[in-house]
Design a protein around this motif. Structure first.
Motif, PDB file in Angstrom:
ATOM      1  N   ALA A  31     -12.005 -19.269   2.104  1.00 22.94           N
ATOM      2  CA  ALA A  31     -12.411 -20.495   1.417  1.00 22.94           C
ATOM      3  C   ALA A  31     -13.045 -21.523   2.352  1.00 22.94           C
ATOM      4  CB  ALA A  31     -11.197 -21.120   0.726  1.00 22.94           C
ATOM      5  N   GLY A  32     -13.119 -21.203   3.638  1.00 25.30           N
ATOM      6  CA  GLY A  32     -13.738 -22.122   4.584  1.00 25.30           C
ATOM      7  C   GLY A  32     -12.885 -23.304   4.976  1.00 25.30           C
ATOM      8  N   VAL A  33     -11.567 -23.212   4.777  1.00 23.28           N
ATOM      9  CA  VAL A  33     -10.680 -24.336   5.120  1.00 23.28           C
ATOM     10  C   VAL A  33      -9.574 -23.868   6.069  1.00 23.28           C
ATOM     11  CG1 VAL A  33     -11.134 -25.669   3.026  1.00 23.28           C
ATOM     12  CG2 VAL A  33      -9.319 -23.932   3.012  1.00 23.28           C
ATOM     13  N   GLN A  34      -9.858 -22.837   6.848  1.00 26.93           N
ATOM     14  CA  GLN A  34      -8.810 -22.218   7.649  1.00 26.93           C
ATOM     15  C   GLN A  34      -8.206 -23.173   8.675  1.00 26.93           C
ATOM     16  OE1 GLN A  34      -9.691 -19.057  10.512  1.00 26.93           O
ATOM     17  NE2 GLN A  34      -8.122 -17.783   9.544  1.00 26.93           N
ATOM     18  N   ASP A  35      -9.045 -23.874   9.433  1.00 22.41           N
ATOM     19  CA  ASP A  35      -8.500 -24.742  10.477  1.00 22.41           C
ATOM     20  C   ASP A  35      -7.650 -25.857   9.886  1.00 22.41           C
ATOM     21  OD1 ASP A  35      -8.506 -25.349  13.441  1.00 22.41           O
ATOM     22  OD2 ASP A  35      -9.183 -27.275  12.641  1.00 22.41           O
ATOM     23  N   ALA A  36      -8.067 -26.399   8.750  1.00 23.14           N
ATOM     24  CA  ALA A  36      -7.292 -27.453   8.100  1.00 23.14           C
ATOM     25  C   ALA A  36      -5.933 -26.927   7.647  1.00 23.14           C
ATOM     26  CB  ALA A  36      -8.053 -28.021   6.909  1.00 23.14           C
ATOM     27  N   VAL A  37      -5.908 -25.728   7.106  1.00 22.60           N
ATOM     28  CA  VAL A  37      -4.645 -25.134   6.664  1.00 22.60           C
ATOM     29  C   VAL A  37      -3.747 -24.838   7.860  1.00 22.60           C
ATOM     30  CG1 VAL A  37      -3.619 -23.067   5.624  1.00 22.60           C
ATOM     31  CG2 VAL A  37      -5.523 -24.233   4.493  1.00 22.60           C
ATOM     32  N   VAL A  38      -4.319 -24.301   8.923  1.00 13.52           N
ATOM     33  CA  VAL A  38      -3.540 -24.031  10.131  1.00 13.52           C
ATOM     34  C   VAL A  38      -2.900 -25.322  10.650  1.00 13.52           C
ATOM     35  CG1 VAL A  38      -3.696 -23.385  12.572  1.00 13.52           C
ATOM     36  CG2 VAL A  38      -4.785 -21.970  10.839  1.00 13.52           C
ATOM     37  N   GLY A  39      -3.685 -26.374  10.721  1.00 14.40           N
ATOM     38  CA  GLY A  39      -3.161 -27.643  11.196  1.00 14.40           C
ATOM     39  C   GLY A  39      -2.034 -28.171  10.324  1.00 14.40           C
ATOM     40  N   ARG A  40      -2.184 -28.009   9.017  1.00 14.25           N
ATOM     41  CA  ARG A  40      -1.144 -28.501   8.100  1.00 14.25           C
ATOM     42  C   ARG A  40       0.140 -27.697   8.257  1.00 14.25           C
ATOM     43  NH1 ARG A  40       2.064 -31.035   6.855  1.00 14.25           N
ATOM     44  NH2 ARG A  40       2.670 -31.995   4.868  1.00 14.25           N
ATOM     45  N   LEU A  41       0.025 -26.382   8.430  1.00 14.55           N
ATOM     46  CA  LEU A  41       1.208 -25.548   8.606  1.00 14.55           C
ATOM     47  C   LEU A  41       1.903 -25.837   9.936  1.00 14.55           C
ATOM     48  CD1 LEU A  41      -0.073 -22.108   7.240  1.00 14.55           C
ATOM     49  CD2 LEU A  41       1.373 -23.777   6.067  1.00 14.55           C
ATOM     50  N   PHE A  42       1.126 -26.035  10.983  1.00 15.07           N
ATOM     51  CA  PHE A  42       1.715 -26.407  12.273  1.00 15.07           C
ATOM     52  C   PHE A  42       2.542 -27.687  12.137  1.00 15.07           C
ATOM     53  CE2 PHE A  42      -1.503 -24.021  15.072  1.00 15.07           C
ATOM     54  CZ  PHE A  42      -0.544 -23.170  15.602  1.00 15.07           C
ATOM     55  N   ARG A  43       1.951 -28.709  11.559  1.00 13.69           N
ATOM     56  CA  ARG A  43       2.642 -29.992  11.440  1.00 13.69           C
ATOM     57  C   ARG A  43       3.873 -29.880  10.558  1.00 13.69           C
ATOM     58  NH1 ARG A  43      -1.136 -32.595   9.392  1.00 13.69           N
ATOM     59  NH2 ARG A  43      -0.380 -33.391   7.408  1.00 13.69           N
ATOM     60  N   ALA A  44       3.764 -29.092   9.487  1.00 11.55           N
ATOM     61  CA  ALA A  44       4.887 -28.928   8.573  1.00 11.55           C
ATOM     62  C   ALA A  44       6.086 -28.304   9.274  1.00 11.55           C
ATOM     63  CB  ALA A  44       4.471 -28.065   7.381  1.00 11.55           C
ATOM     64  N   HIS A  45       5.822 -27.326  10.122  1.00  8.04           N
ATOM     65  CA  HIS A  45       6.928 -26.664  10.820  1.00  8.04           C
ATOM     66  C   HIS A  45       7.466 -27.508  11.969  1.00  8.04           C
ATOM     67  CE1 HIS A  45       9.412 -23.534  12.595  1.00  8.04           C
ATOM     68  NE2 HIS A  45       8.869 -23.852  13.766  1.00  8.04           N
ATOM     69  N   HIS A  46       6.573 -27.981  12.831  1.00  8.02           N
ATOM     70  CA  HIS A  46       7.000 -28.598  14.088  1.00  8.02           C
ATOM     71  C   HIS A  46       7.379 -30.067  13.962  1.00  8.02           C
ATOM     72  CE1 HIS A  46       6.070 -25.110  16.558  1.00  8.02           C
ATOM     73  NE2 HIS A  46       4.965 -24.965  15.858  1.00  8.02           N
ATOM     74  N   ALA A  47       6.975 -30.725  12.901  1.00  5.66           N
ATOM     75  CA  ALA A  47       7.265 -32.155  12.781  1.00  5.66           C
ATOM     76  C   ALA A  47       8.028 -32.535  11.524  1.00  5.66           C
ATOM     77  CB  ALA A  47       5.959 -32.960  12.830  1.00  5.66           C
ATOM     78  N   GLU A  48       7.990 -31.695  10.493  1.00  2.00           N
ATOM     79  CA  GLU A  48       8.533 -32.099   9.197  1.00  2.00           C
ATOM     80  C   GLU A  48       9.701 -31.241   8.710  1.00  2.00           C
ATOM     81  OE1 GLU A  48       5.144 -31.975   6.631  1.00  2.00           O
ATOM     82  OE2 GLU A  48       4.036 -33.478   7.790  1.00  2.00           O
ATOM     83  N   GLY A  49       9.988 -30.148   9.381  1.00  2.00           N
ATOM     84  CA  GLY A  49      11.088 -29.296   8.965  1.00  2.00           C
ATOM     85  C   GLY A  49      10.885 -28.626   7.623  1.00  2.00           C
ATOM     86  N   ARG A  50       9.639 -28.307   7.289  1.00  2.00           N
ATOM     87  CA  ARG A  50       9.358 -27.646   6.015  1.00  2.00           C
ATOM     88  C   ARG A  50       9.665 -26.151   6.112  1.00  2.00           C
ATOM     89  NH1 ARG A  50       5.858 -30.857   2.978  1.00  2.00           N
ATOM     90  NH2 ARG A  50       6.374 -29.469   1.234  1.00  2.00           N
ATOM     91  N   ASP A  51       9.992 -25.553   4.971  1.00  2.00           N
ATOM     92  CA  ASP A  51      10.403 -24.149   4.936  1.00  2.00           C
ATOM     93  C   ASP A  51       9.201 -23.249   4.682  1.00  2.00           C
ATOM     94  OD1 ASP A  51      11.623 -21.730   4.674  1.00  2.00           O
ATOM     95  OD2 ASP A  51      12.833 -22.246   2.917  1.00  2.00           O
ATOM     96  N   LEU A  52       8.716 -22.595   5.734  1.00  2.00           N
ATOM     97  CA  LEU A  52       7.541 -21.746   5.612  1.00  2.00           C
ATOM     98  C   LEU A  52       7.877 -20.364   5.065  1.00  2.00           C
ATOM     99  CD1 LEU A  52       5.471 -22.642   8.797  1.00  2.00           C
ATOM    100  CD2 LEU A  52       5.582 -23.783   6.579  1.00  2.00           C
ATOM    101  N   ASN A  53       9.144 -20.120   4.743  1.00  2.00           N
ATOM    102  CA  ASN A  53       9.516 -18.885   4.046  1.00  2.00           C
ATOM    103  C   ASN A  53       9.243 -18.993   2.548  1.00  2.00           C
ATOM    104  OD1 ASN A  53      11.093 -17.432   6.294  1.00  2.00           O
ATOM    105  ND2 ASN A  53      12.095 -19.426   6.215  1.00  2.00           N
ATOM    106  N   ASP A  54       9.140 -20.219   2.050  1.00  2.00           N
ATOM    107  CA  ASP A  54       9.076 -20.477   0.618  1.00  2.00           C
ATOM    108  C   ASP A  54       7.633 -20.511   0.124  1.00  2.00           C
ATOM    109  OD1 ASP A  54      10.477 -21.501  -1.904  1.00  2.00           O
ATOM    110  OD2 ASP A  54       9.008 -23.083  -1.520  1.00  2.00           O
ATOM    111  N   HIS A  55       7.326 -19.678  -0.864  1.00  2.00           N
ATOM    112  CA  HIS A  55       5.956 -19.608  -1.380  1.00  2.00           C
ATOM    113  C   HIS A  55       5.521 -20.927  -2.014  1.00  2.00           C
ATOM    114  CE1 HIS A  55       5.384 -14.955  -1.649  1.00  2.00           C
ATOM    115  NE2 HIS A  55       5.737 -15.359  -0.450  1.00  2.00           N
ATOM    116  N   GLY A  56       6.427 -21.612  -2.659  1.00  2.00           N
ATOM    117  CA  GLY A  56       6.079 -22.890  -3.260  1.00  2.00           C
ATOM    118  C   GLY A  56       5.689 -23.913  -2.207  1.00  2.00           C
ATOM    119  N   THR A  57       6.430 -23.925  -1.105  1.00  2.00           N
ATOM    120  CA  THR A  57       6.111 -24.843  -0.009  1.00  2.00           C
ATOM    121  C   THR A  57       4.773 -24.484   0.614  1.00  2.00           C
ATOM    122  OG1 THR A  57       8.450 -25.206   0.479  1.00  2.00           O
ATOM    123  CG2 THR A  57       6.880 -25.707   2.233  1.00  2.00           C
ATOM    124  N   LEU A  58       4.544 -23.202   0.848  1.00  2.00           N
ATOM    125  CA  LEU A  58       3.263 -22.772   1.411  1.00  2.00           C
ATOM    126  C   LEU A  58       2.106 -23.169   0.501  1.00  2.00           C
ATOM    127  CD1 LEU A  58       4.188 -19.192   2.699  1.00  2.00           C
ATOM    128  CD2 LEU A  58       3.630 -21.177   4.111  1.00  2.00           C
TER     129      LEU A  58
END
Length: 205
Positions: free
Chosen positions: A106-133
């Protein structure tokens, strides 16, 4: 210039390396096209629980983990990166990598990568959960992720790309491949990355 970056979302050095490389790329005179490739530090992770618990078991206690966090916190602060490792949850990152593969289409890979990094390392979001992803991906411009994950999309792409990483000998991340021919390992300084970009541009030109 085309640059492939092998990384894992739960890797703090990858989080740091992305920021340093991005700074160097901004200062670089030419266009830099980044493609994110998957690597799993722990492909057998079941997910759930705090990362601190598994890190303490792996590295010899909570005091050593706290010392490592303190050192890393200074490095993150130097790049203005939010960082709260005590919140980070253990995760099997395969589904996160599937989302990243879908984001490339979709051409938004870097933006998604950045959001996932921040979610894990700064926000304690659960990257196992499909709804969260799905929620995180939507915030970065990629909609409909939950349905696509449920349908198995992205799985074959991740399998193929993980095999590429094994074939070329990636054993640690972040790992940067410039123009398919030159490699740099680790979260190097932005100055180092800047020199690498200039050197590769001169060789490729």
């Amino acid at each position: 210039m085309n640059v492939e970056i092998f990384s894992d979302v739960v890797c703090p050095w990858c989080y740091l390396g992305r920021a340093r490389f991005a700074a160097a790329a901004r200062d670089f005179g030419g266009e830099v096209n980044v493609t994110w490739r998957p690597y799993q530090l722990d492909p057998g992770a079941s997910g759930g629980g705090l990362m601190n618990d598994s890190l303490a078991e792996k590295f010899g206690g909570v005091d050593r983990v706290a010392e490592a966090h303190a050192r890393m916190r200074e490095l993150m602060a130097a790049e203005d990166l939010p960082y709260a490792p005590e919140k980070a949850l253990s995760a099997n990152t395969r589904d996160a990598h599937r989302v990243i593969a879908l984001a490339a289409e979709a051409g938004v890979q870097d933006a998604v990568v950045g959001r996932l990094f921040r979610a894990h390392h700064a926000e304690g979001r659960d990257l196992n959960d499909h709804g969260t992803l799905a929620e995180l991906a939507a915030e970065a411009g990629l909609a409909g992720v939950a349905e696509r994950l449920a349908a198995g999309e992205g799985d074959a792409a991740v399998t193929a790309q993980l095999e590429v990483a094994r074939t070329i000998g990636v054993t640690g991340v972040p790992f940067f491949v410039f123009e398919g021919a030159w490699a740099v390992s680790g979260a190097q300084s932005r100055e180092f990355f800047g020199s690498a970009l200039a050197e590769v541009a001169a060789k490729a030109g």
